[in-house]
Design an enzyme around this catalytic site. Structure first.
Site, mmCIF file in Angstrom:
data_model
loop_
_atom_site.group_PDB
_atom_site.id
_atom_site.type_symbol
_atom_site.label_atom_id
_atom_site.label_comp_id
_atom_site.label_asym_id
_atom_site.label_seq_id
_atom_site.Cartn_x
_atom_site.Cartn_y
_atom_site.Cartn_z
ATOM 1 N N ASP A 141 -30.923 -9.911 37.419
ATOM 2 C CA ASP A 141 -31.891 -10.612 36.582
ATOM 3 C C ASP A 141 -32.423 -11.844 37.315
ATOM 4 O O ASP A 141 -32.472 -12.947 36.759
ATOM 5 C CB ASP A 141 -31.245 -11.002 35.244
ATOM 6 C CG ASP A 141 -32.288 -11.508 34.241
ATOM 7 O OD1 ASP A 141 -33.481 -11.197 34.408
ATOM 8 O OD2 ASP A 141 -31.898 -12.227 33.298
ATOM 9 N N HIS A 184 -24.712 -16.601 29.121
ATOM 10 C CA HIS A 184 -23.998 -15.399 29.551
ATOM 11 C C HIS A 184 -23.491 -15.534 30.975
ATOM 12 O O HIS A 184 -23.912 -16.426 31.707
ATOM 13 C CB HIS A 184 -24.904 -14.170 29.447
ATOM 14 C CG HIS A 184 -26.303 -14.430 29.935
ATOM 15 N ND1 HIS A 184 -27.360 -14.645 29.066
ATOM 16 C CD2 HIS A 184 -26.826 -14.548 31.184
ATOM 17 C CE1 HIS A 184 -28.465 -14.868 29.771
ATOM 18 N NE2 HIS A 184 -28.173 -14.823 31.053
ATOM 19 N N GLN A 252 -25.149 -8.535 31.682
ATOM 20 C CA GLN A 252 -25.076 -9.959 31.311
ATOM 21 C C GLN A 252 -24.304 -10.079 29.995
ATOM 22 O O GLN A 252 -24.826 -9.719 28.942
ATOM 23 C CB GLN A 252 -26.485 -10.559 31.177
ATOM 24 C CG GLN A 252 -27.148 -10.813 32.512
ATOM 25 C CD GLN A 252 -28.642 -11.063 32.406
ATOM 26 O OE1 GLN A 252 -29.379 -10.240 31.858
ATOM 27 N NE2 GLN A 252 -29.112 -12.185 32.940
ATOM 28 N N ASP A 284 -30.709 -22.626 30.384
ATOM 29 C CA ASP A 284 -31.382 -21.343 30.232
ATOM 30 C C ASP A 284 -31.094 -20.717 28.865
ATOM 31 O O ASP A 284 -29.973 -20.773 28.376
ATOM 32 C CB ASP A 284 -30.841 -20.427 31.344
ATOM 33 C CG ASP A 284 -31.474 -19.070 31.348
ATOM 34 O OD1 ASP A 284 -32.677 -18.989 31.607
ATOM 35 O OD2 ASP A 284 -30.756 -18.078 31.085
ATOM 36 N N GLU A 326 -34.837 -24.422 27.807
ATOM 37 C CA GLU A 326 -35.690 -23.240 27.953
ATOM 38 C C GLU A 326 -35.517 -22.432 26.674
ATOM 39 O O GLU A 326 -34.595 -21.643 26.529
ATOM 40 C CB GLU A 326 -35.303 -22.405 29.171
ATOM 41 C CG GLU A 326 -36.363 -21.355 29.498
ATOM 42 C CD GLU A 326 -35.949 -19.911 29.226
ATOM 43 O OE1 GLU A 326 -36.832 -19.032 29.275
ATOM 44 O OE2 GLU A 326 -34.771 -19.638 28.954
ATOM 45 N N HIS A 395 -41.680 -17.944 36.290
ATOM 46 C CA HIS A 395 -41.140 -16.692 36.838
ATOM 47 C C HIS A 395 -40.997 -15.613 35.766
ATOM 48 O O HIS A 395 -40.685 -14.478 36.084
ATOM 49 C CB HIS A 395 -39.789 -16.967 37.491
ATOM 50 C CG HIS A 395 -38.737 -17.329 36.473
ATOM 51 N ND1 HIS A 395 -38.796 -18.504 35.745
ATOM 52 C CD2 HIS A 395 -37.652 -16.672 36.036
ATOM 53 C CE1 HIS A 395 -37.771 -18.537 34.915
ATOM 54 N NE2 HIS A 395 -37.062 -17.436 35.075
ATOM 55 N N ASP A 396 -41.186 -15.988 34.499
ATOM 56 C CA ASP A 396 -41.033 -15.014 33.416
ATOM 57 C C ASP A 396 -42.389 -14.497 32.943
ATOM 58 O O ASP A 396 -43.440 -14.986 33.352
ATOM 59 C CB ASP A 396 -40.274 -15.647 32.245
ATOM 60 C CG ASP A 396 -38.766 -15.644 32.487
ATOM 61 O OD1 ASP A 396 -38.283 -14.769 33.246
ATOM 62 O OD2 ASP A 396 -38.073 -16.508 31.923
HETATM 63 C C1 GLC Z 1 -34.313 -17.028 30.873
HETATM 64 C C2 GLC Z 1 -34.835 -16.810 32.263
HETATM 65 C C3 GLC Z 1 -35.120 -15.367 32.458
HETATM 66 C C4 GLC Z 1 -33.873 -14.578 32.232
HETATM 67 C C5 GLC Z 1 -33.257 -14.916 30.882
HETATM 68 C C6 GLC Z 1 -31.876 -14.411 30.785
HETATM 69 O O1 GLC Z 1 -35.252 -16.704 29.927
HETATM 70 O O2 GLC Z 1 -35.977 -17.583 32.465
HETATM 71 O O3 GLC Z 1 -35.644 -15.120 33.738
HETATM 72 O O4 GLC Z 1 -34.163 -13.223 32.252
HETATM 73 O O5 GLC Z 1 -33.156 -16.297 30.693
HETATM 74 O O6 GLC Z 1 -31.004 -15.167 31.591
HETATM 75 C C1 GLC Z 2 -35.977 -15.298 27.602
HETATM 76 C C2 GLC Z 2 -37.247 -15.861 27.117
HETATM 77 C C3 GLC Z 2 -38.267 -14.784 26.848
HETATM 78 C C4 GLC Z 2 -38.395 -13.940 28.065
HETATM 79 C C5 GLC Z 2 -37.053 -13.393 28.442
HETATM 80 C C6 GLC Z 2 -37.096 -12.566 29.666
HETATM 81 O O1 GLC Z 2 -35.423 -14.642 26.568
HETATM 82 O O2 GLC Z 2 -36.982 -16.589 25.946
HETATM 83 O O3 GLC Z 2 -39.517 -15.299 26.573
HETATM 84 O O4 GLC Z 2 -39.271 -12.908 27.798
HETATM 85 O O5 GLC Z 2 -36.147 -14.425 28.663
HETATM 86 O O6 GLC Z 2 -37.950 -13.037 30.611
#
Ligand code: GLC
Ligand code: GLC
Length: 651
Positions: A141, A184, A252, A284, A326, A395-396
């Site tokens: 991830d 996690h 995770q 996170d 976040e 990055h998301d």
């Molecule tokens: C946060 C990170 C994302 C990740 C998720 C699970 O949202 O930005 O990249 O997949 O957490 O850790």
């Molecule tokens: C986290 C963020 C969500 C995102 C995901 C994977 O859960 O809250 O917006 O889509 O990570 O990127």
């Protein structure tokens, strides 16, 4: 009454502390512990007071804070004291952030150190280096599945590298941001390994069940984060022959914060990284920290209590360190991560402004600002000493999480409107030049999100193929418009790796087995530094985007009205293509900047009338801070060219 209980408990804990802790000079520590102990005790009691081992765990908690304090270097302690004295330091307009993967921006951490000059060239002074900790070899991830919270992944470097970077950053007044993945661990983490081997005390670190009975109860109300690749929130583990809660990917494992040991372990990790010289910790996925049957397991009240407790404890040991939340959740929920029922922030000082991010993309897709106005208006006020992280890409994926009621208020049907946004940004809508990819479509709910680099999403990738100079100029202006908004809105702007040089989508992830099912990799580029050097060559796209961004950043830093003290006023105009707000200096309100942004490809006009109400009486005094000249006028109206913005001030 309560206070007496907490005081006598504190006294008995201090008596019980290990001799090596008691022998140290802990003057500052005790002052802060005394000031925060009532809150810490109350929170810890609310969460864990029902347990037989409550007092023992409370002692462990104090020991963890004390140990963290003893390990803190004199230099960092000095910084703590400075920041306590100047406690609004991070609200200043001087900060401009960038988020990157160390092996995307550079080869690794050591190479990143060689490239610090790039940050300074652009004006970046806060750098979020995305996960660098030990994680599984295949899918991880993007590093957010952590196998050891104290070891750096040897593919990017070691602890020495990060310590050096922290030092080097400090010398140059650059803030270091690192992730703490609280929710996690990877299934390769020692705790998970021990759980797999049957150790009960480690199984208690996670949510582990013999059969489907409880998982099925949870599932009734839990949404899915990755419905396409990881449906469901539980994974069968053959070694234990049990079900494990895995909200994100199946590798995770969600940590169980109803166990105080988990809380204390994670606090210890937070303090460990604080002591490596990290200025800001990005926490996170904080919305997911508490799980309760019958709820969506997001934004639970106890998740907030956990964060408040983390903050209170961190303030005792390392008060100079800030938290970023976040929490990519609805506007009414996100605001709570600053802390509730308090005047000054009590949880995280900084939070991702996902609402603004999604609203800006709405403006780009619809070419109007109706929902932007509506959404900004409904964004609740922040607490004092709290600020946004404003971004257009990260990055998301991009999710369109604005409120349904806001979408309806501007006359759209929420489902249909979200579908339009996904279609537009993935280029399926007629006339759209966007090259986004649809992320995790959920057939059951109809939801979908969008991936893609900023440049490809605004159409640059496709118009470059046509070679049409006018269209290329418009696409570049869209990038600049979006950056101009996050740089002036109020909060810390966060520019994403590659976006200052208009990096396009990178499709190479498709050939990598560990990435191919996750199209977020399309916008996690490896910077090609030869191409990046084109930023120095006049006329190139890289030059145009980079130099304009650099100039905006430099100007932002000079304008006190751009600091974040709830000093923004939204201004309604008759023209639905324009967004307009005023920023004023909170100490000298007459010092104002009028921000106007045109979300349409065609020129738009602005008459003076609506500006009179806010004290602007004549065009003749206006100067655009960005270009340094007077705004273009026609028939006593200001003109904004396609995707142009102004930062107007009066001379
Ligand atoms: C946060 C990170 C994302 C990740 C998720 C699970 O949202 O930005 O990249 O997949 O957490 O850790
Ligand atoms: C986290 C963020 C969500 C995102 C995901 C994977 O859960 O809250 O917006 O889509 O990570 O990127």
């Amino acid at each position: 009454m309560y206070e007496q209980i907490s005081h006598s408990l504190l006294n008995s804990i201090l008596d019980d502390l290990k001799p090596e802790i008691r022998r140290q000079d802990l003057r500052h520590f005790y002052t802060r512990l005394g000031a925060n102990f009532y809150a810490i005790h109350s929170l810890f009691f609310t969460l864990y007071g029902h347990r037989d081992d409550f007092k023992l765990q409370m002692l462990r908690l104090v020991e963890t804070m004390a140990k963290g304090y003893i390990d803190r270097s004199p230099e960092l302690e000095e910084l703590d004291i400075q920041r306590e004295q100047d406690h609004n330091w991070f609200l200043s307009q001087k900060w401009v952030g960038m988020a990157l993967y160390s092996n995307g921006f550079a080869e690794n951490l050591a190479d990143l150190e060689n490239k610090i000059g790039y940050f300074q060239e652009l004006g970046i002074n806060m750098v979020h280096i995305m996960p660098i900790l030990m994680c599984p070899n295949g899918q991880s991830d993007g590093g957010y599945a952590i196998s050891d919270f104290r070891q750096i992944d040897e593919r990017v470097g070691d602890l020495e590298d990060i310590r050096r970077i922290a030092k080097e950053f400090r010398k140059r007044d650059i803030l270091l941001v690192l992730d703490i993945v609280l929710n996690h661990t990877s299934d390769e983490h020692e705790w998970a390994q021990k759980a797999k081997m049957g150790e009960r005390s480690f199984q208690d670190y996670y949510f582990i069940f013999e059969n489907r009975e409880i998982p099925d109860m949870f599932e009734q109300n839990m949404p899915e984060v990755f419905p396409q690749t990881d449906p469901g929130n539980f994974t069968w583990n053959g070694e234990m022959e049990k079900w494990v809660m895995t909200v994100f990917h199946d590798y995770q494992w969600d940590l169980n914060y109803s166990n105080p040991k988990v809380f204390i372990e994670m606090l210890d990790i937070i303090l460990f990284w604080a002591n490596q010289g990290v200025d800001i910790l990005r926490l996170d996925a904080v919305a997911f920290l508490w799980k309760r049957i019958g709820s969506s397991c997001q934004n639970e009240r106890n998740a907030h209590l956990i964060l408040q407790l983390m903050k209170d404890c961190c303030q005792v040991t390392a008060p100079g360190v800030l938290f970023i939340a976040e929490a990519i959740v609805a506007p009414v929920e996100v605001i709570k991560y600053f802390g509730e029922d308090a005047i000054a922030a009590k949880e995280c000082e900084i939070a991702y402004n996902a609402t603004l991010m999604a609203l800006i993309w709405d403006g780009v897709a619809t070419k109007n600002t109706n929902l932007l106005y509506q959404g900004i208006k409904s964004l609740p006020n922040k607490l004092e000493r709290a600020t946004w992280l404003n971004y257009v890409r990260c990055h998301d994926d991009i999710g369109f999480g604005f409120d349904d009621s806001d979408i309806r208020a501007v006359g759209y049907e929420p489902k249909a409107h979200r579908r339009f946004l996904v279609n537009y940004l993935s280029g399926q809508f007629e006339g759209s030049s966007s090259r986004g990819l649809v992320f995790m479509p959920n057939e059951a709910t109809g939801d979908a999100r969008i991936c893609g680099s900023l440049a490809s999403l605004v159409g640059l990738e496709s118009v470059l193929e046509t070679g049409d100079e006018d269209l290329i100029a418009l696409a570049i202006n869209r990038i600049l418009l979006m950056h101009a908004i996050i740089l002036s809105f109020g909060g810390i702007p966060l520019i994403y790796n590659g976006d200052a040089i208009a990096v396009l989508n990178d499709y190479s992830y498709i050939d990598e087995p560990s990435k191919t099912n996750d199209n977020r990799w399309v916008h996690r580029p490896k910077i090609n530094w030869e191409k990046a050097d084109l930023r120095k060559k006049q006329g190139t796209v890289e030059y145009r985007v980079f130099n304009a961004t650099k100039k905006m950043i430099a100007i932002r830093k000079e304008i006190s009205a751009f600091a974040d003290f709830n000093n923004r006023e939204l201004l309604h105009l008759e023209n639905e293509h324009l967004l307009c707000f005023i920023r004023f200096n909170h100490q000298r309100p007459s010092e104002k900047v009028l921000v106007i942004a045109n979300f349409d490809a065609n020129p738009q006009y602005l008459s003076l009338e609506p500006l009179r109400t806010v004290g602007f009486n004549s065009y003749s005094k206006f100067v655009d801070l960005y270009t340094g000249i007077k705004p273009e006028q026609c028939d006593s109206r200001i003109i904004l060219q396609g995707y142009q913005f102004y930062w107007l001030t009066e001379t």
